[in-house]
Design a protein around this motif. Structure first.
Motif, mmCIF file in Angstrom:
data_model
loop_
_atom_site.group_PDB
_atom_site.id
_atom_site.type_symbol
_atom_site.label_atom_id
_atom_site.label_comp_id
_atom_site.label_asym_id
_atom_site.label_seq_id
_atom_site.Cartn_x
_atom_site.Cartn_y
_atom_site.Cartn_z
ATOM 1 N N ARG A 75 -21.954 62.743 -0.016
ATOM 2 C CA ARG A 75 -22.738 61.982 0.963
ATOM 3 C C ARG A 75 -24.048 61.493 0.327
ATOM 4 O O ARG A 75 -24.811 62.310 -0.227
ATOM 5 N N GLN A 107 -23.952 56.853 7.105
ATOM 6 C CA GLN A 107 -23.321 57.491 5.942
ATOM 7 C C GLN A 107 -24.350 58.294 5.160
ATOM 8 O O GLN A 107 -24.097 59.406 4.716
ATOM 9 N N GLU A 144 -26.090 53.157 1.841
ATOM 10 C CA GLU A 144 -24.970 53.318 2.764
ATOM 11 C C GLU A 144 -23.682 52.820 2.132
ATOM 12 O O GLU A 144 -23.671 51.821 1.425
#
Ligand code: PGA
Length: 254
Positions: free
Chosen positions: A9, A41, A253
């Motif tokens: 992530r 995200q 992202e």
């Protein structure tokens, strides 16, 4: 966009350093939280000065999707250490992350690799994610010593805490010649060191988020994030303006 084949992530961390009054912090947090609502995200973390952590935690971040971190913690758990703030105290106030071994701490407070390893371990024990900062000076880069320095700094924590613990933390590669100077490492320069750090971590390092720090700005963030081993950024100067910081977050992202 973070180029993340293994689905780590993306992580963007604001390091506000020794800046701001409580009014400034409120305004900055409002600007950031207003622009970062909903599901994202990228994971976003802000690290205010110790004295602003309680305010950030209770007033602004309780109902937002922004996490809280600290810029440092004590090398001791508790006791007669005037002026210190322990990892446990920070966790108690809602911190989930702690920066350890920032180059400014190593430089201005003579923090050694051994001391950084102790702080890293205490942050981990207090159930937070330590962010281990490593990086070389301009002279060390000039002398071709970059990878040896990184190996020494990462190795000290590896020896003290073991591969598994280190693999679950965050590592920030921050070359000293880029921190606060306006000069950013090129994506290739940063990628080379990030890949080297991942290799030092062994199998546990596949999931580790290794982020870059050093004059990250809206203009250079995306090029850095497209590198395969760069999982986000530790942002100083540009994190003091909500719009710039959010632009960097958006660049990460997927
Ligand atoms: P900078 O600081 O973005 O101002 O270079 C980064 C850091 O010190 O973490």
């Amino acid at each position: 966009m973070v180029n993340n084949s293994t689905k780590r992530r993306p992580l963007i961390i604001a390091n506000w350093k020794l800046n701001g009054t409580s009014a400034f912090v409120s305004e900055l947090l409002e600007g950031i939280t207003e622009q970062w609502t909903g599901v994202h995200q990228a994971e976003v973390v802000v690290c205010p000065a110790f004295v602003h952590i309680g305010q950030a935690s209770s007033v602004h971040l309780a109902h937002s999707n922004i996490a809280l971190g600290a810029q440092d913690c004590s090398q001791f758990e508790e006791g007669a250490y005037t002026g210190d703030v322990s990892a446990e105290m920070l966790h108690d106030l809602g911190c989930q992350f702690v920066i350890t071994g920032h180059s400014e701490r190593r430089r201005f407070y003579n923090e050694t690799d051994a001391l950084v390893a102790r702080k890293f371990d205490l942050a981990h024990k207090a159930l937070m994610t330590p962010i281990l900062c490593v990086g070389e000076t301009p002279e060390q880069r000039e002398a071709g010593e970059t990878l040896a320095i990184i190996k020494r700094q990462v190795g000290a924590v590896l020896d003290y805490c073991g591969q598994e613990k280190l693999g679950r933390c965050v590592i920030a590669y921050e070359p000293l010649w880029a921190v606060g100077t306006g000069v950013t490492a090129t994506p290739d320069q940063a990628q080379e060191v990030h890949a080297f750090i991942r290799q030092l971590l062994g199998p546990a390092g596949q999931a580790t988020r290794i982020i870059y720090g050093g004059s990250v700005k809206p203009e250079n963030a995306e090029a850095l994030f497209t590198q395969p081993d760069i999982g986000g950024a530790l942002v100083g100067g540009a994190a003091l303006k909500a719009d710039d910081f959010i632009e960097i977050c958006k660049a990460a992202e997927l």
